[in-house]
Scaffold this motif. Structure first.
Motif, PDB file in Angstrom:
ATOM      1  N   GLU A   1       0.819  -1.216   0.000  1.00  0.00           N
ATOM      2  CA  GLU A   1       0.000   0.000   0.000  1.00  0.00           C
ATOM      3  C   GLU A   1       0.850   1.262   0.000  1.00  0.00           C
ATOM      4  O   GLU A   1       0.369   2.340  -0.383  1.00  0.00           O
ATOM      5  N   HIS A   2       2.111   1.131   0.413  1.00  0.00           N
ATOM      6  CA  HIS A   2       3.014   2.283   0.442  1.00  0.00           C
ATOM      7  C   HIS A   2       3.999   2.267  -0.722  1.00  0.00           C
ATOM      8  O   HIS A   2       5.026   2.949  -0.681  1.00  0.00           O
ATOM      9  N   GLY A   3       3.691   1.502  -1.746  1.00  0.00           N
ATOM     10  CA  GLY A   3       4.483   1.532  -2.967  1.00  0.00           C
ATOM     11  C   GLY A   3       5.628   0.553  -3.040  1.00  0.00           C
ATOM     12  O   GLY A   3       6.453   0.620  -3.962  1.00  0.00           O
ATOM     13  N   VAL A   4       5.696  -0.392  -2.097  1.00  0.00           N
ATOM     14  CA  VAL A   4       6.761  -1.391  -2.083  1.00  0.00           C
ATOM     15  C   VAL A   4       6.339  -2.599  -2.913  1.00  0.00           C
ATOM     16  O   VAL A   4       5.192  -3.045  -2.828  1.00  0.00           O
ATOM     17  N   ALA A   5       7.262  -3.126  -3.708  1.00  0.00           N
ATOM     18  CA  ALA A   5       7.038  -4.388  -4.410  1.00  0.00           C
ATOM     19  C   ALA A   5       7.385  -5.514  -3.440  1.00  0.00           C
ATOM     20  O   ALA A   5       8.565  -5.721  -3.144  1.00  0.00           O
ATOM     21  N   PRO A   6       6.377  -6.230  -2.908  1.00  0.00           N
ATOM     22  CA  PRO A   6       6.641  -7.170  -1.812  1.00  0.00           C
ATOM     23  C   PRO A   6       7.045  -8.565  -2.296  1.00  0.00           C
ATOM     24  O   PRO A   6       6.534  -9.069  -3.302  1.00  0.00           O
ATOM     25  N   ILE A   7       7.958  -9.170  -1.544  1.00  0.00           N
ATOM     26  CA  ILE A   7       8.347 -10.568  -1.777  1.00  0.00           C
ATOM     27  C   ILE A   7       8.312 -11.278  -0.430  1.00  0.00           C
ATOM     28  O   ILE A   7       8.999 -10.860   0.509  1.00  0.00           O
ATOM     29  N   ARG A   8       7.527 -12.332  -0.351  1.00  0.00           N
ATOM     30  CA  ARG A   8       7.493 -13.116   0.885  1.00  0.00           C
ATOM     31  C   ARG A   8       8.583 -14.179   0.817  1.00  0.00           C
ATOM     32  O   ARG A   8       8.499 -15.119   0.011  1.00  0.00           O
ATOM     33  N   ALA A   9       9.605 -14.012   1.637  1.00  0.00           N
ATOM     34  CA  ALA A   9      10.738 -14.934   1.588  1.00  0.00           C
ATOM     35  C   ALA A   9      11.577 -14.771   2.840  1.00  0.00           C
ATOM     36  O   ALA A   9      11.526 -13.746   3.527  1.00  0.00           O
ATOM     37  N   ASP A  10      12.357 -15.813   3.119  1.00  0.00           N
ATOM     38  CA  ASP A  10      13.365 -15.749   4.170  1.00  0.00           C
ATOM     39  C   ASP A  10      14.497 -14.841   3.701  1.00  0.00           C
ATOM     40  O   ASP A  10      14.892 -14.884   2.530  1.00  0.00           O
ATOM     41  N   VAL A  11      15.034 -14.022   4.593  1.00  0.00           N
ATOM     42  CA  VAL A  11      16.065 -13.068   4.187  1.00  0.00           C
ATOM     43  C   VAL A  11      17.406 -13.730   3.902  1.00  0.00           C
ATOM     44  O   VAL A  11      18.340 -13.055   3.448  1.00  0.00           O
ATOM     45  N   THR A  12      17.523 -15.024   4.144  1.00  0.00           N
ATOM     46  CA  THR A  12      18.742 -15.743   3.751  1.00  0.00           C
ATOM     47  C   THR A  12      18.561 -16.485   2.438  1.00  0.00           C
ATOM     48  O   THR A  12      19.520 -17.071   1.927  1.00  0.00           O
TER      49      THR A  12
END
Length: 236
Positions: free
Chosen positions: A87-98
């Motif tokens: 909603e704030h303009g971020v392209a989201p990716i659901r993932a572990d940061v590693t």
């Protein structure tokens, strides 16, 4: 009634979903830290520049990424947070940061803010950040030092005062020595410069009395509690 969860349980962020963008909510200090993180980023080097924001939460870096000219890609595990980030303009990716499903060298800048103290292997997160970063790109991280002072300030005191960390959000056993991050980055071609930072004492006092305005994070000679690190990936 909130669920009874162990310290550092990621499900706490689901229960706190309404706090991310609430003025003076439980995550207000993260807004201040995000501004300090953004201050270490250079302006976007070209009109298609990408900022990969590891553990983006609900997208608190979004206004800063837009101001600097980056396309903002956010990585997180918590779906309600990613929905707000979108909603704030971020392209989201659901993932572990590693294990981020993006190509090597895809990012002109990578941030890893307030995440290294939440993971069992912070060096692996730094390695992944460096993998995503193109040669010449900028890495910015911030976290909490593995010291008795940090445990006192962030947990013993911080979780008991208004404006401090939500109770149980941190496990001090996961706090991170700067050497861990510096050495991990160096192994992947990024030489980091580490500095301490803290809230402005005057502004923090004013905020605690009035609950108005923002608090600027300022440099500190000590890295014993909070510290930042910034570096550029080698071109070779």
């Amino acid at each position: 009634m909130p669920r009874a969860l162990l310290r550092n349980d990621v499900r706490q962020y689901e229960d706190l979903r309404d706090e991310w963008w609430r003025p003076n909510g439980k995550f207000v200090t993260l807004h201040w830290i995000a501004a300090a993180r953004a201050a270490l980023l250079p302006p976007a080097p070209h009109d298609r520049a990408v900022l990969v924001d590891l553990a983006c939460g609900a997208g608190l870096m979004a206004p800063h990424a837009a101001r600097l000219g980056y396309r903002h890609v956010g990585v997180d595990l918590v779906t309600p947070s990613l929905e707000q980030a979108r909603e704030h303009g971020v392209a989201p990716i659901r993932a572990d940061v590693t294990q981020v499903p993006l190509a090597d060298g895809c990012a002109d800048a990578v941030t890893a803010g307030e995440i290294l103290e939440h993971v069992p292997d912070p060096a692996a997160v730094v390695a992944e950040a460096c993998r995503l970063l193109r040669p010449g790109g900028t890495l910015v991280v911030d976290t909490i030092n593995a010291t008795a002072r940090a445990r006192l300030v962030v947990v013993t005191i911080g979780e008991r005062v208004p404006g401090g960390a939500p109770p149980g959000i941190h496990d001090p056993r996961l706090f991170v020595r700067p050497s861990v991050i510096v050495e991990a980055a160096a192994r992947h071609g990024v030489r980091l410069t580490v500095t301490g930072f803290r809230p402005s004492a005057r502004q923090m006092l004013r905020w605690m009395i009035t609950r108005r305005g923002t608090v600027r994070m300022v440099p500190s000679r000590s890295t014993a509690v909070l510290y930042q690190a910034v570096g550029t990936k080698s071109e070779t």
